[in-house]
Motif scaffolding. Structure first.
Motif, PDB file in Angstrom:
ATOM      1  N   ARG B  54      -1.605   2.529  14.876  1.00  0.00           N
ATOM      2  CA  ARG B  54      -0.954   1.241  15.080  1.00  0.00           C
ATOM      3  C   ARG B  54      -0.304   1.129  16.456  1.00  0.00           C
ATOM      4  O   ARG B  54      -0.275   0.055  17.053  1.00  0.00           O
ATOM      5  CB  ARG B  54       0.070   0.994  13.961  1.00  0.00           C
ATOM      6  CG  ARG B  54       0.364  -0.464  13.690  1.00  0.00           C
ATOM      7  CD  ARG B  54       1.296  -0.618  12.488  1.00  0.00           C
ATOM      8  NE  ARG B  54       0.734  -0.086  11.270  1.00  0.00           N
ATOM      9  CZ  ARG B  54      -0.100  -0.761  10.466  1.00  0.00           C
ATOM     10  NH1 ARG B  54      -0.432  -1.992  10.758  1.00  0.00           N
ATOM     11  NH2 ARG B  54      -0.567  -0.199   9.379  1.00  0.00           N
ATOM     12  N   THR B 169       0.920  -0.590   5.243  1.00  0.00           N
ATOM     13  CA  THR B 169      -0.319  -0.002   4.705  1.00  0.00           C
ATOM     14  C   THR B 169      -1.531  -0.862   5.059  1.00  0.00           C
ATOM     15  O   THR B 169      -2.644  -0.538   4.676  1.00  0.00           O
ATOM     16  CB  THR B 169      -0.255   0.132   3.165  1.00  0.00           C
ATOM     17  OG1 THR B 169      -0.174  -1.181   2.594  1.00  0.00           O
ATOM     18  CG2 THR B 169       0.935   0.956   2.722  1.00  0.00           C
ATOM     19  N   PRO B 171      -4.163  -2.958   7.775  1.00  0.00           N
ATOM     20  CA  PRO B 171      -4.668  -2.733   9.132  1.00  0.00           C
ATOM     21  C   PRO B 171      -4.150  -3.785  10.118  1.00  0.00           C
ATOM     22  O   PRO B 171      -3.928  -4.936   9.715  1.00  0.00           O
ATOM     23  CB  PRO B 171      -6.194  -2.851   8.978  1.00  0.00           C
ATOM     24  CG  PRO B 171      -6.395  -3.685   7.760  1.00  0.00           C
ATOM     25  CD  PRO B 171      -5.221  -3.438   6.866  1.00  0.00           C
ATOM     26  N   GLY B 177      -1.451  -8.098   8.834  1.00  0.00           N
ATOM     27  CA  GLY B 177      -1.033  -6.891   9.542  1.00  0.00           C
ATOM     28  C   GLY B 177      -0.679  -7.180  10.991  1.00  0.00           C
ATOM     29  O   GLY B 177       0.258  -6.604  11.542  1.00  0.00           O
ATOM     30  N   SER B 181       3.072  -6.269  11.883  1.00  0.00           N
ATOM     31  CA  SER B 181       3.207  -4.950  12.505  1.00  0.00           C
ATOM     32  C   SER B 181       2.836  -4.941  13.987  1.00  0.00           C
ATOM     33  O   SER B 181       2.919  -3.902  14.625  1.00  0.00           O
ATOM     34  CB  SER B 181       2.375  -3.915  11.740  1.00  0.00           C
ATOM     35  OG  SER B 181       0.995  -4.133  11.921  1.00  0.00           O
ATOM     36  N   ARG B 196      -0.896   4.494   9.420  1.00  0.00           N
ATOM     37  CA  ARG B 196      -1.216   3.559   8.337  1.00  0.00           C
ATOM     38  C   ARG B 196      -1.328   4.400   7.077  1.00  0.00           C
ATOM     39  O   ARG B 196      -2.385   4.926   6.751  1.00  0.00           O
ATOM     40  CB  ARG B 196      -2.533   2.845   8.638  1.00  0.00           C
ATOM     41  CG  ARG B 196      -2.891   1.850   7.570  1.00  0.00           C
ATOM     42  CD  ARG B 196      -4.206   1.185   7.865  1.00  0.00           C
ATOM     43  NE  ARG B 196      -4.710   0.554   6.662  1.00  0.00           N
ATOM     44  CZ  ARG B 196      -5.967   0.223   6.480  1.00  0.00           C
ATOM     45  NH1 ARG B 196      -6.858   0.440   7.424  1.00  0.00           N
ATOM     46  NH2 ARG B 196      -6.344  -0.344   5.356  1.00  0.00           N
TER      47      ARG B 196
END
Lengths: 91, 438
Positions: B54, B169, B171, B177, B181, B196
């Motif tokens: 990430r 959790t 992607p 995601g 994130s 992840r």
């Protein structure tokens, strides 16, 4: 169909696989021990991996962890998975 | 909207942006990484960002923007999807974790404080893909200004701020995601965990890596696995779930197990996140500020044009609505989205398939929902069919069971009813037994 016999513990893990993932049309003893479990092979996916991890923690008392490389190896086949469980099981 | 908007919000300069490989990464160090990666990127208009780490995704995503290039965000890793993207975007190059690692390894260590780059609000920062009905992925254009506006709405709704760490959790390539994130750490000062985590124990370990306050960003599938894992969880400020509505029972269990509120986001790739709720308090959804609903179309805020929703909704008042159900054709499994039309198109493209059709059985309380398919393909066995499908589809859409029949169950008007298909699937075990004996 496999010509190679499963060890008693591999058969036990194969039964757990079939029961946990509701693979109704597969007989545990028919799973080829070296066949890939994911994508081609048995065609398992990430949802199955989570369900399987849960069943393993309930039956054998340890938590699966993913360490990138290792994870692919553990789920590579019934044989690899059985060996991993045998090595880490608490009960 | 101003013509240019900064890559990083100015009010979080001193707080870390990521927990990566056992270290906290400061915003200044992140900026140096992103600028360095920007200099190494291939000279293509589009960069297919395949990074799974990430932090590396975040740095590459920013670097692509710094160069005024565009991130392509694939909806899956299926071979066919990636091949089609390469065909549809000839001026594109793929980058993955190994590239970023190599480039960062060649970086000369320094402590220069770089100025925060500003990107044009109309810069095409990313294209997110969803499966279209015709067999080719549908591009959803994400301009920098729209992404920033979405991040500000989420910040306002969830109180994203410095001192919070996000463990996710999901992607980074998917809109949910990406917003929670990637855009959140850039624009609201939260810190992200670069991993992840997959298994519940991975999730627990990732949460334990960082100091409170922690947020867990996840999906119903993962949440259920975590709830059932019987672990002792680190303290969590709150959880966010999206991709499918949570059942009140699972939400209640999760709030008890984690001793924290479980919040949900509702959204779609076209519009991004648009509403949230805490099902323990209310089953209706509260729209983010600036959006409004007209029938089943959403408009306002940063949307350049109205977006039709994939669900059937009931509007309470101008800010609140209830979900009544998914439109028949759309499929959402484990956070991956597709449509029956797309899946049917793919199965019928396989050489040797005379006719095939997917069906989504009703959800039961004990099992995660799975697709099934009924197919006429006398010369192909189940293995060959699954292998051909695996090239075309994300693994979660592979049918279980896959039933081979001599002909599809059509009624006298030539229509195939869902009931007839479901009846075939329920009787699947006996069909396959016959096949084994052949």
């Amino acid at each position: 169909m496999s010509l190679e016999a499963l060890s008693p513990f591999e058969l036990e893990v194969a039964r757990l696989l079939v029961e946990t993932l509701h693979l109704e049309d597969i007989k545990p003893e028919d799973i080829a021990p070296e066949e890939p479990l994911f994508n081609e092979g048995l065609g398992l996916d990430s949802i199955d991996a989570l369900e399987l991890a849960l069943a393993i923690s309930k039956n054998y008392g340890f938590q699966m962890r993913s360490d990138e490389q290792q994870n692919q190896r553990v789920f590579a086949s019934l044989r690899a998975l059985s060996a991993h469980i045998a090595e880490h099981r608490v009960h | 909207m101003p013509a240019k908007l900064p890559l990083l919000s100015s009010d979080a300069a001193d707080s870390p942006i990521a927990y990566w490989r056992d270290h906290m990464i400061s915003r200044a160090a992140f900026l140096r990484d992103a600028v360095h990666i920007a200099r190494q990127l291939p000279a293509a208009r589009f960069i297919l960002n395949l990074c799974e780490d990430r932090y590396q995704f975040l740095a590459a995503f920013a670097a692509v923007g710094i160069n005024y290039q565009t991130n392509l965000l694939p909806s899956s890793r299926a071979t066919l999807h990636l091949r089609q993207l390469a065909e549809d975007y000839p001026d594109s190059q793929a980058i993955a974790d190994s590239d970023i690692e190599r480039w960062l390894a060649s970086k000369i260590v320094d402590n220069a404080a770089l100025p925060v780059p500003e990107l044009p609000a109309d810069h095409l920062m990313a294209i997110a893909f969803t499966s279209g009905s015709t067999g080719r992925a549908k591009p959803n254009l994400k301009r920098w200004g729209e992404l920033v506006s979405g991040a500000q709405q989420a910040r306002q709704r969830f109180g994203f701020n410095t001192g919070l760490t996000v463990v996710a959790t999901v992607p980074p390539q998917h809109m949910y995601g990406l917003e929670t994130s990637i855009m959140a750490p850039l624009l609201s000062g939260v810190c992200i965990h670069a991993n992840r985590p997959f298994f519940p124990e991975d999730v627990r370990a990732a949460l334990a890596d960082t100091p409170p306050l922690r947020i867990l960003v996840t999906t119903p599938v993962h949440l259920r696995a975590c709830v059932e894992a019987q672990l002792i969880w680190p303290e969590i400020a709150f959880l966010i779930s999206a991709t499918a509505p949570l059942s009140p029972a699972l939400a209640a269990q999760a709030e008890q197990v984690f001793n924290a509120p479980v919040l949900e986001i509702y959204g779609c790739t076209e519009a991004g996140s648009i509403a949230s709720r805490r099902v323990q308090e209310n089953d209706h959804w509260l729209l983010y500020d600036g959006f409004h609903l007209d029938g089943d179309h959403l408009s306002g805020a940063h949307l350049p044009e109205p977006v039709p929703l994939g669900d059937i909704i009931e509007i309470y008042d101008k800010d609140r609505f209830r979900l009544l159900g998914r439109r028949e054709d759309l499929i959402n499994l484990a956070g991956k989205r597709s449509s029956l039309a797309y899946l049917n198109h793919q199965i019928n493209q396989i050489e040797g398939v005379i006719e095939g059709v997917f069906v989504l059985p009703d959800e039961t309380a004990t099992r995660t929902q799975r697709l099934a398919a009924v197919v006429v393909a006398p010369d192909l066995d189940e293995r060959q069919l699954l292998t051909a499908l695996a090239e075309r589809l994300d693994p979660v859409f592979l049918p279980r069971p896959l039933i081979r029949v001599a002909q599809l169950p059509r009624n006298e008007t030539g229509k195939m009813t869902r009931e007839a298909l479901l009846a075939l699937i329920t009787g699947a075990s006996s069909c396959t037994k016959i096949r084994h004996d052949e």
